[in-house]
Motif scaffolding. Sequence first.
Motif, PDB file in Angstrom:
ATOM      1  N   PHE A 168      10.055  -6.484   0.716  1.00  0.00           N
ATOM      2  CA  PHE A 168      10.794  -5.440   0.003  1.00  0.00           C
ATOM      3  C   PHE A 168      11.682  -6.049  -1.074  1.00  0.00           C
ATOM      4  O   PHE A 168      11.749  -5.534  -2.208  1.00  0.00           O
ATOM      5  N   ALA A 169      12.360  -7.145  -0.738  1.00  0.00           N
ATOM      6  CA  ALA A 169      13.277  -7.748  -1.704  1.00  0.00           C
ATOM      7  C   ALA A 169      12.539  -8.205  -2.961  1.00  0.00           C
ATOM      8  O   ALA A 169      13.014  -8.011  -4.089  1.00  0.00           O
ATOM      9  N   ALA A 170      11.352  -8.791  -2.769  1.00  0.00           N
ATOM     10  CA  ALA A 170      10.572  -9.235  -3.929  1.00  0.00           C
ATOM     11  C   ALA A 170      10.105  -8.038  -4.755  1.00  0.00           C
ATOM     12  O   ALA A 170      10.137  -8.070  -6.006  1.00  0.00           O
ATOM     13  N   TRP A 171       9.678  -6.979  -4.060  1.00  0.00           N
ATOM     14  CA  TRP A 171       9.244  -5.775  -4.772  1.00  0.00           C
ATOM     15  C   TRP A 171      10.402  -5.160  -5.546  1.00  0.00           C
ATOM     16  O   TRP A 171      10.260  -4.799  -6.728  1.00  0.00           O
ATOM     17  N   ALA A 172      11.563  -5.012  -4.904  1.00  0.00           N
ATOM     18  CA  ALA A 172      12.714  -4.392  -5.558  1.00  0.00           C
ATOM     19  C   ALA A 172      13.180  -5.214  -6.758  1.00  0.00           C
ATOM     20  O   ALA A 172      13.577  -4.662  -7.793  1.00  0.00           O
ATOM     21  N   ALA A 173      13.127  -6.543  -6.617  1.00  0.00           N
ATOM     22  CA  ALA A 173      13.520  -7.393  -7.751  1.00  0.00           C
ATOM     23  C   ALA A 173      12.578  -7.180  -8.930  1.00  0.00           C
ATOM     24  O   ALA A 173      13.017  -7.167 -10.094  1.00  0.00           O
ATOM     25  N   SER A 174      11.298  -6.974  -8.647  1.00  0.00           N
ATOM     26  CA  SER A 174      10.341  -6.721  -9.734  1.00  0.00           C
ATOM     27  C   SER A 174      10.548  -5.356 -10.376  1.00  0.00           C
ATOM     28  O   SER A 174      10.054  -5.108 -11.479  1.00  0.00           O
ATOM     29  N   GLN A 175      11.277  -4.462  -9.683  1.00  0.00           N
ATOM     30  CA  GLN A 175      11.549  -3.114 -10.172  1.00  0.00           C
ATOM     31  C   GLN A 175      13.032  -2.942 -10.549  1.00  0.00           C
ATOM     32  O   GLN A 175      13.559  -1.837 -10.551  1.00  0.00           O
ATOM     33  N   ASN A 176      13.682  -4.071 -10.894  1.00  0.00           N
ATOM     34  CA  ASN A 176      15.115  -4.004 -11.156  1.00  0.00           C
ATOM     35  C   ASN A 176      15.456  -3.081 -12.317  1.00  0.00           C
ATOM     36  O   ASN A 176      16.501  -2.413 -12.305  1.00  0.00           O
TER      37      ASN A 176
ATOM     38  N   THR B  27      14.245  -0.300 -12.906  1.00  0.00           N
ATOM     39  CA  THR B  27      14.243   1.083 -12.422  1.00  0.00           C
ATOM     40  C   THR B  27      15.369   1.349 -11.437  1.00  0.00           C
ATOM     41  O   THR B  27      16.053   2.378 -11.521  1.00  0.00           O
ATOM     42  N   TYR B  28      15.600   0.410 -10.506  1.00  0.00           N
ATOM     43  CA  TYR B  28      16.524   0.681  -9.398  1.00  0.00           C
ATOM     44  C   TYR B  28      17.838  -0.082  -9.476  1.00  0.00           C
ATOM     45  O   TYR B  28      18.809   0.300  -8.820  1.00  0.00           O
ATOM     46  N   GLY B  29      17.880  -1.159 -10.221  1.00  0.00           N
ATOM     47  CA  GLY B  29      19.119  -1.888 -10.410  1.00  0.00           C
ATOM     48  C   GLY B  29      19.689  -2.515  -9.154  1.00  0.00           C
ATOM     49  O   GLY B  29      20.907  -2.584  -8.971  1.00  0.00           O
ATOM     50  N   LEU B  30      18.814  -3.021  -8.296  1.00  0.00           N
ATOM     51  CA  LEU B  30      19.281  -3.626  -7.032  1.00  0.00           C
ATOM     52  C   LEU B  30      19.379  -5.140  -7.117  1.00  0.00           C
ATOM     53  O   LEU B  30      19.812  -5.777  -6.149  1.00  0.00           O
ATOM     54  N   GLY B  31      19.009  -5.719  -8.241  1.00  0.00           N
ATOM     55  CA  GLY B  31      19.052  -7.165  -8.401  1.00  0.00           C
ATOM     56  C   GLY B  31      17.751  -7.669  -8.995  1.00  0.00           C
ATOM     57  O   GLY B  31      16.682  -7.117  -8.719  1.00  0.00           O
ATOM     58  N   ASP B  32      17.851  -8.737  -9.796  1.00  0.00           N
ATOM     59  CA  ASP B  32      16.653  -9.233 -10.471  1.00  0.00           C
ATOM     60  C   ASP B  32      15.999 -10.398  -9.746  1.00  0.00           C
ATOM     61  O   ASP B  32      15.038 -10.989 -10.248  1.00  0.00           O
TER      62      ASP B  32
ATOM     63  N   LEU C 264      11.218   4.806  -1.658  1.00  0.00           N
ATOM     64  CA  LEU C 264      12.224   5.640  -0.997  1.00  0.00           C
ATOM     65  C   LEU C 264      13.428   4.810  -0.590  1.00  0.00           C
ATOM     66  O   LEU C 264      14.585   5.240  -0.734  1.00  0.00           O
ATOM     67  N   LEU C 265      13.171   3.621  -0.051  1.00  0.00           N
ATOM     68  CA  LEU C 265      14.274   2.768   0.381  1.00  0.00           C
ATOM     69  C   LEU C 265      15.136   2.339  -0.798  1.00  0.00           C
ATOM     70  O   LEU C 265      16.369   2.306  -0.698  1.00  0.00           O
ATOM     71  N   ALA C 266      14.504   2.031  -1.918  1.00  0.00           N
ATOM     72  CA  ALA C 266      15.276   1.662  -3.101  1.00  0.00           C
ATOM     73  C   ALA C 266      16.189   2.813  -3.531  1.00  0.00           C
ATOM     74  O   ALA C 266      17.345   2.595  -3.930  1.00  0.00           O
ATOM     75  N   GLN C 267      15.705   4.045  -3.414  1.00  0.00           N
ATOM     76  CA  GLN C 267      16.543   5.198  -3.739  1.00  0.00           C
ATOM     77  C   GLN C 267      17.698   5.336  -2.741  1.00  0.00           C
ATOM     78  O   GLN C 267      18.809   5.738  -3.119  1.00  0.00           O
TER      79      GLN C 267
END
Length: 476
Positions: free
Chosen positions: A256-264, A266-271, A316-319
Motif C-alpha cells: 500500500f505504501a508503495a502504491w500511495a507514494a506513486s499516487q502522491n 492525487t492523495y498527498g500522503l507522501g512521495d 478507499l484507504l487513501a481517502q
Amino acid sequence: MSLSRRIRVLAVAVLAAVTGFPATAAATGTTLTWGPCAGVPEPTQGLQCTSMSVPLDYARPTGQQITLAFSRLPAADPAKRRGVLLLNPGSQGDSQLSLPLQLIALGLPQSVRDTYDLVAFDPRGAGNSTRVTCDLPVTFMIPPAYAVTNADVDKQAGVARQNAQGCAAAPSAPLLPHITVRNVARDLDGIRAALGERKVSFLGYSFGAFLGATYATMYPWRTDRFVLDSSTGPNGLDYTWSRRFAPGLEKHFPDFAAWAASQNATYGLGDTPEAVKAKYFELAAKLDQTPIETVDGATFRWINEALTQSDATFPLLAQVYQQAADGTITRPPLPPGFDFSGLLSIVCNMDGWPTDVEVYRRAVDHDRAAYPLLGAAAANVWACAFWPARKTEPQVRIGDYGPSNILMVQNLRDNGTDYPGGVEMRRALGDRARLVSVDQGGHRAYLFGTNACANATVARYLADGVRPAADTACPA
C-alpha cells in the motif's frame, strides 16, 4: 455506492480425528423444499434457498433441533455436472446465501459453473440459520482495540468481559457450548446427506479453510476436490491466529505504501513509501489524542487493517487517510442485522485462548514493539479470556489420514491469515495436500486476487481434477 458504504462492505468482508457420532441422522431422508432467497438480488440467475433441522447436540440426536439455512445454484450444464461444491467465505456477521452469485461476479469460470451445484450455507449461530446473540456493541472490532499503554489492555479486558457476559446473559446462551467447528462440520455432512450426495467438493476461505480441513479430517472418504484458501494454522482461530494479524500487516502494508507514494499527486500522503508509513503513524497518534466523533486511533488502525486486506481497496484507504487528516473521517456503520456473535462463539469455543490478562499484557508489550502497525491490537484481549461456555468435547486435531485431494492456496503477504499458518496447516495435512504459494498481498487468493496463475490453478483443479504434483509457487 458512497465511500462510507463501500468501506463498510469491504471491511466486513473482512477472521480428535473422528466425529464419534453418526452422520447427521436427522438429515438422512430429509425432503428439501426449495424456494426464492429472501433479500438476495438477481433471483433470475436461479439461486434457490431452503432450510432443514439438525440436532443442537449431536450426542442427543433426537433432542433440541436448530435450523440450517443454505442455498443452491444448480450446475449450468447438467450433462457436465460432477456434484456439489460447498462454499464458505470465512468469518461472517450476516447471511452469505448469495455467495454463489458473488463468486460469479468475481469471475468464477464457466468450467466450474458447469461442473457443480454451488451450495452456500450459514453456519449455526449466524446469518439465516439459528442465531446466537451477545448484544455486541457497534464498536466491536476484530482484532480488538489497539492498546497504546498497559492501561488500555486493562480497559480492553473490561470490554471483553462485558462481551462474554452479554453472551452468557442472552436468551441464546444455552446454544453456546454447541457452536463449534466440529458441529459445523457435522452440519455440513448433514447437508451432503440431505442433497443425496455420496461425496462433496469444497471451496473455503479463511475460517472456511479451517472448516474444510476439519471436515476432511472427520470425514476423509466423503471428500472429493477440496480447496482451502487462506488457511489458519492447524489449531484454527486461536490466540496465535489473532496475533498473526500483526506480522501479516507488516508484510502487506509496504504494498500500500508503495502504491500511495506513486499516487502522491492525487492523495498527498507522501512521495516515498517511508513517508506514507510515517503518515499512518502520525494520523494514528493524532486520533489517539483527539478522536474525531466516533473515530479514535484504535478505530483508524482497524479500518487500515481491513482495507489493506485487498489491493483493490487501496484507493478507499487513501481517502480514509485524507479524511483523517482533514477531520471528516467517520466510523463506517454496520449493515442492519449485522452481528459477529456467531463468529465470536465459534472462535471462543476453540482451544488456545489464555484466561490470564497478564499473558495478554506481556504479549501486547512485545508485539507493540515488534509489529508497530498493529501488534498492540492483534495481541489484545478477546472475550475468549472470559468465555462462559464449557467445552463439551475436544477440538478436532487436523490430520493426514485420507485421500490426497486437497489443494491449498495462500498469499505470501496475507494480513488476515499470515502465510506461516498455511505452511503449518500444509504440514498437518501431510501428503493429502499440495500448497500453492502466491506472490501477492491481501487476504483470500482465488478470485479475490488478480494473480492469473493462482486463479487458473484452482479452477483447473475444481473443473478438471488437475492438481500440481508437488507444492508450487505462483509468481507475481
